[in-house]
Design an enzyme around this catalytic site. Structure first.
Site, PDB file in Angstrom:
ATOM      1  N   ASN A  62     110.174-115.908 -10.153  1.00  0.00           N
ATOM      2  CA  ASN A  62     109.599-115.787  -8.821  1.00  0.00           C
ATOM      3  C   ASN A  62     108.435-114.796  -8.832  1.00  0.00           C
ATOM      4  O   ASN A  62     108.457-113.799  -9.555  1.00  0.00           O
ATOM      5  CB  ASN A  62     110.646-115.438  -7.757  1.00  0.00           C
ATOM      6  CG  ASN A  62     111.528-114.266  -8.113  1.00  0.00           C
ATOM      7  OD1 ASN A  62     111.765-113.973  -9.273  1.00  0.00           O
ATOM      8  ND2 ASN A  62     112.035-113.572  -7.099  1.00  0.00           N
ATOM      9  N   CYS A  73     108.995-119.183  -5.223  1.00  0.00           N
ATOM     10  CA  CYS A  73     110.255-119.172  -5.969  1.00  0.00           C
ATOM     11  C   CYS A  73     110.026-119.536  -7.437  1.00  0.00           C
ATOM     12  O   CYS A  73     109.061-120.234  -7.787  1.00  0.00           O
ATOM     13  CB  CYS A  73     111.221-120.204  -5.390  1.00  0.00           C
ATOM     14  SG  CYS A  73     111.795-119.838  -3.732  1.00  0.00           S
ATOM     15  N   GLU A  75     111.717-121.640  -9.281  1.00  0.00           N
ATOM     16  CA  GLU A  75     111.853-123.080  -9.573  1.00  0.00           C
ATOM     17  C   GLU A  75     110.537-123.818  -9.353  1.00  0.00           C
ATOM     18  O   GLU A  75     110.094-124.610 -10.196  1.00  0.00           O
ATOM     19  CB  GLU A  75     112.931-123.718  -8.671  1.00  0.00           C
ATOM     20  CG  GLU A  75     114.335-123.186  -8.879  1.00  0.00           C
ATOM     21  CD  GLU A  75     114.643-121.936  -8.049  1.00  0.00           C
ATOM     22  OE1 GLU A  75     113.715-121.163  -7.721  1.00  0.00           O
ATOM     23  OE2 GLU A  75     115.827-121.735  -7.729  1.00  0.00           O
ATOM     24  N   CYS A 112     116.960-122.758  -3.317  1.00  0.00           N
ATOM     25  CA  CYS A 112     116.736-122.896  -1.877  1.00  0.00           C
ATOM     26  C   CYS A 112     116.360-124.335  -1.539  1.00  0.00           C
ATOM     27  O   CYS A 112     116.048-125.142  -2.423  1.00  0.00           O
ATOM     28  CB  CYS A 112     115.648-121.927  -1.410  1.00  0.00           C
ATOM     29  SG  CYS A 112     113.980-122.452  -1.816  1.00  0.00           S
TER      30      CYS A 112
HETATM   31  N1  THU Z   1     113.958-117.191  -4.779  1.00  0.00           N
HETATM   32  C1  THU Z   1     113.757-118.004  -5.863  1.00  0.00           C
HETATM   33  O1  THU Z   1     112.985-117.678  -6.772  1.00  0.00           O
HETATM   34  N2  THU Z   1     114.409-119.172  -5.891  1.00  0.00           N
HETATM   35  C2  THU Z   1     115.253-119.638  -4.923  1.00  0.00           C
HETATM   36  O2  THU Z   1     115.738-120.756  -5.013  1.00  0.00           O
HETATM   37  C3  THU Z   1     115.559-118.789  -3.787  1.00  0.00           C
HETATM   38  C4  THU Z   1     114.866-117.490  -3.707  1.00  0.00           C
HETATM   39  C5  THU Z   1     113.220-115.923  -4.712  1.00  0.00           C
HETATM   40  C6  THU Z   1     112.253-115.823  -3.572  1.00  0.00           C
HETATM   41  C7  THU Z   1     112.152-114.327  -3.401  1.00  0.00           C
HETATM   42  O3  THU Z   1     111.194-113.822  -4.312  1.00  0.00           O
HETATM   43  C8  THU Z   1     113.520-113.813  -3.805  1.00  0.00           C
HETATM   44  O4  THU Z   1     114.138-114.852  -4.545  1.00  0.00           O
HETATM   45  C9  THU Z   1     114.417-113.423  -2.633  1.00  0.00           C
HETATM   46  O5  THU Z   1     114.506-114.446  -1.714  1.00  0.00           O
END
Ligand code: THU
Length: 156
Positions: A62, A73, A75, A112
Site C-alpha cells: 500500500n 491499496c 492489491e 477491501c
Molecule cells: N489497505 C490495503 O492495502 N488493502 C486492503 O484491501 C485494505 C486496506 C490499506 C489502505 C491503507 O493504506 C491501509 O491499508 C489502512 O486502511
C-alpha cells in the site's frame, strides 16, 4: 420471489509450512513487500505477492498519501502494475498479508471491496482463475478464484 443462498468454498491452513514450500516462499515475499509499504498514516502495512503462470513473481504494497484518498491499496497497486507492464500476462495466484508494528496480523488480510472489484475484473481478462491466499498468524485462507470473493459484483 425466490430465495437463494450463495456459498463460497475456502481452504484453511494453520501455518505457511502447511501450504507447501513454493507457497511458503511466496508468503515470505508478501511479508517483505509489507515491510516496504509506505503507510505512515495508518501504520497498517499490506504486502502482496503475485505469481504469473510462467513463474514470474512481483510484489506490491500500500502507498499512502497526506491527502488520504489519494493513496492506494497493495492489491490494486500490484494488479495495475502487472497489467500495465505485462498486459497479456496470466496471474496464477496472489498472496495478501498485513503487518502492524512489524508483525503479521493475527487475522488474515481480507481485501477491501474496491480491490475485490479490480481482482474480479483482472481474473475475467484471463482464461484461468486467479487463486487468492489471505494470510494471518492464526490462519491462512485460500479461495480458488477471485470471483468467489465478490459473487454479486458490479456489472456494466
Ligand atoms: N489497505 C490495503 O492495502 N488493502 C486492503 O484491501 C485494505 C486496506 C490499506 C489502505 C491503507 O493504506 C491501509 O491499508 C489502512 O486502511
Amino acid at each position: 420471489m425466490i430465495s437463494k443462498e450463495i456459498r463460497i468454498a475456502v481452504t484453511e491452513y494453520s501455518s505457511p509450512e502447511e501450504t507447501g514450500p513454493e507457497t511458503a516462499s511466496l508468503i515470505q515475499l508478501a511479508a517483505k513487500a509489507a515491510a516496504q509499504a509506505y503507510a505512515p498514516y495508518s501504520g497498517f502495512n499490506v504486502g502482496v505477492a503475485i505469481e504469473l503462470t510462467d513463474g514470474t513473481r512481483f510484489m506490491s504494497n500500500n502507498q499512502e498519501n497526506k491527502a488520504y484518498p489519494s493513496g492506494l491499496c497493495a492489491e490494486r497497486t500490484g494488479l495495475f502494475f502487472v497489467k500495465a507492464n505485462h498486459p497479456d500476462s496470466t496471474i496464477r495466484r496472489m498472496i495478501i498479508l498485513a503487518q502492524q508494528d512489524g508483525m503479521t496480523t493475527e487475522e488474515p488480510a481480507f481485501p477491501c471491496g474496491a480491490c475485490r472489484q479490480v481482482m474480479v475484473e483482472t481474473e475475467e481478462r484471463q482464461e484461468i482463475p486467479m487463486e487468492i491466499l489471505m494470510v494471518g498468524r492464526n490462519r491462512i485462507v485460500r479461495v480458488e478464484s477471485a470471483g468467489s470473493l465478490l459473487p454479486l459484483k458490479f456489472i456494466l
